[in-house]
Write a protein that holds these residues in place. Sequence first.
Motif, mmCIF file in Angstrom:
data_model
loop_
_atom_site.group_PDB
_atom_site.id
_atom_site.type_symbol
_atom_site.label_atom_id
_atom_site.label_comp_id
_atom_site.label_asym_id
_atom_site.label_seq_id
_atom_site.Cartn_x
_atom_site.Cartn_y
_atom_site.Cartn_z
ATOM 1 N N ALA A 52 -4.459 -3.478 -106.249
ATOM 2 C CA ALA A 52 -3.142 -4.083 -106.030
ATOM 3 C C ALA A 52 -2.945 -4.508 -104.579
ATOM 4 O O ALA A 52 -1.875 -5.000 -104.219
ATOM 5 N N GLY A 53 -3.967 -4.291 -103.735
ATOM 6 C CA GLY A 53 -3.862 -4.694 -102.345
ATOM 7 C C GLY A 53 -3.240 -3.651 -101.444
ATOM 8 O O GLY A 53 -2.779 -3.956 -100.346
ATOM 9 N N SER A 54 -3.239 -2.405 -101.891
ATOM 10 C CA SER A 54 -2.703 -1.306 -101.098
ATOM 11 C C SER A 54 -3.848 -0.359 -100.743
ATOM 12 O O SER A 54 -5.018 -0.716 -100.866
ATOM 13 N N SER A 55 -3.501 0.836 -100.304
ATOM 14 C CA SER A 55 -4.521 1.811 -99.921
ATOM 15 C C SER A 55 -3.973 3.222 -100.129
ATOM 16 O O SER A 55 -2.763 3.407 -100.263
ATOM 17 N N PRO A 56 -4.852 4.228 -100.129
ATOM 18 C CA PRO A 56 -4.369 5.614 -100.271
ATOM 19 C C PRO A 56 -3.332 5.984 -99.213
ATOM 20 O O PRO A 56 -2.379 6.702 -99.504
ATOM 21 N N GLN A 57 -3.467 5.471 -98.001
ATOM 22 C CA GLN A 57 -2.530 5.790 -96.937
ATOM 23 C C GLN A 57 -1.162 5.138 -97.149
ATOM 24 O O GLN A 57 -0.192 5.515 -96.485
ATOM 25 N N GLN A 58 -1.084 4.180 -98.056
ATOM 26 C CA GLN A 58 0.182 3.500 -98.336
ATOM 27 C C GLN A 58 0.843 3.994 -99.620
ATOM 28 O O GLN A 58 1.829 3.416 -100.064
ATOM 29 N N ILE A 59 0.296 5.049 -100.209
ATOM 30 C CA ILE A 59 0.939 5.656 -101.376
ATOM 31 C C ILE A 59 2.135 6.454 -100.864
ATOM 32 O O ILE A 59 1.998 7.274 -99.961
ATOM 33 N N VAL A 60 3.303 6.195 -101.442
ATOM 34 C CA VAL A 60 4.511 6.881 -100.978
ATOM 35 C C VAL A 60 4.975 7.980 -101.914
ATOM 36 O O VAL A 60 5.687 8.893 -101.497
ATOM 37 N N LYS A 61 4.574 7.926 -103.200
ATOM 38 C CA LYS A 61 5.025 8.928 -104.168
ATOM 39 C C LYS A 61 3.994 9.077 -105.261
ATOM 40 O O LYS A 61 3.481 8.089 -105.775
ATOM 41 N N VAL A 62 3.685 10.313 -105.606
ATOM 42 C CA VAL A 62 2.764 10.633 -106.697
ATOM 43 C C VAL A 62 3.452 11.627 -107.619
ATOM 44 O O VAL A 62 4.124 12.556 -107.155
ATOM 45 N N THR A 63 3.273 11.420 -108.903
ATOM 46 C CA THR A 63 3.709 12.412 -109.888
ATOM 47 C C THR A 63 2.494 12.773 -110.730
ATOM 48 O O THR A 63 1.824 11.885 -111.266
ATOM 49 N N ALA A 64 2.201 14.060 -110.797
ATOM 50 C CA ALA A 64 1.078 14.549 -111.598
ATOM 51 C C ALA A 64 1.616 15.447 -112.694
ATOM 52 O O ALA A 64 2.458 16.319 -112.441
ATOM 53 N N TYR A 65 1.146 15.225 -113.889
ATOM 54 C CA TYR A 65 1.480 16.057 -115.045
ATOM 55 C C TYR A 65 0.228 16.859 -115.362
ATOM 56 O O TYR A 65 -0.829 16.275 -115.595
ATOM 57 N N ILE A 66 0.345 18.170 -115.328
ATOM 58 C CA ILE A 66 -0.824 19.020 -115.579
ATOM 59 C C ILE A 66 -0.503 19.991 -116.703
ATOM 60 O O ILE A 66 0.614 20.505 -116.801
ATOM 61 N N VAL A 67 -1.489 20.216 -117.546
ATOM 62 C CA VAL A 67 -1.319 21.178 -118.630
ATOM 63 C C VAL A 67 -1.545 22.567 -118.045
ATOM 64 O O VAL A 67 -2.628 22.864 -117.531
ATOM 65 N N GLY A 68 -0.502 23.375 -118.083
ATOM 66 C CA GLY A 68 -0.607 24.763 -117.633
ATOM 67 C C GLY A 68 -0.355 24.947 -116.159
ATOM 68 O O GLY A 68 -1.044 24.371 -115.319
ATOM 69 N N ILE A 69 0.638 25.719 -115.840
ATOM 70 C CA ILE A 69 0.973 25.986 -114.445
ATOM 71 C C ILE A 69 -0.169 26.697 -113.716
ATOM 72 O O ILE A 69 -0.317 26.580 -112.505
ATOM 73 N N ALA A 70 -1.021 27.387 -114.454
ATOM 74 C CA ALA A 70 -2.166 28.073 -113.846
ATOM 75 C C ALA A 70 -3.134 27.076 -113.189
ATOM 76 O O ALA A 70 -3.917 27.463 -112.327
ATOM 77 N N ASN A 71 -3.065 25.805 -113.572
ATOM 78 C CA ASN A 71 -3.949 24.790 -113.000
ATOM 79 C C ASN A 71 -3.409 24.173 -111.709
ATOM 80 O O ASN A 71 -4.062 23.316 -111.116
#
Length: 133
Positions: free
Chosen positions: A71-90
């Motif tokens: 998309a013409g961006s970079s990891p340093q230009q990521i402003v927000k991430v949401t991760a969904y993970i199965v199990g809080i232990a992970n």
Amino acid sequence: MSGEQLMTGILTDRAPKPAGHYAQAVVSGGAHVFVSGQLPIRPDGRPLEDDGFEAQARQAIHNMLEIVRAAGSSPQQIVKVTAYIVGIANWARFNAVYASMLPDACPARSVVPVPELHYGYLVEIDAIAVREP
């Protein structure tokens, strides 16, 4: 605004093709990149050789990063991430993989423990990034 489209879909072969009615990402107003949720699916659609939690986290993050770059961006230009993970232990395992793959980026982030994800996967991740218009 100039003649630029308000929204542009992103499609790269360096991440899995959408399996439904959505884009890998959408660039809005030329400056904001909204990456759809990425599951741990290889770009060619083949299953992972190792389907453990860490391998799945690496693949899902890899997919997200490739789409951000396309998309013409970079990891340093990521402003927000949401991760969904199965199990809080992970949570700690996810954090370790995430930190190793984004060592120089520290966007706002939410990690949401969920009981299950589509196809039995253990991780899904989406992101918002910016880019120069």
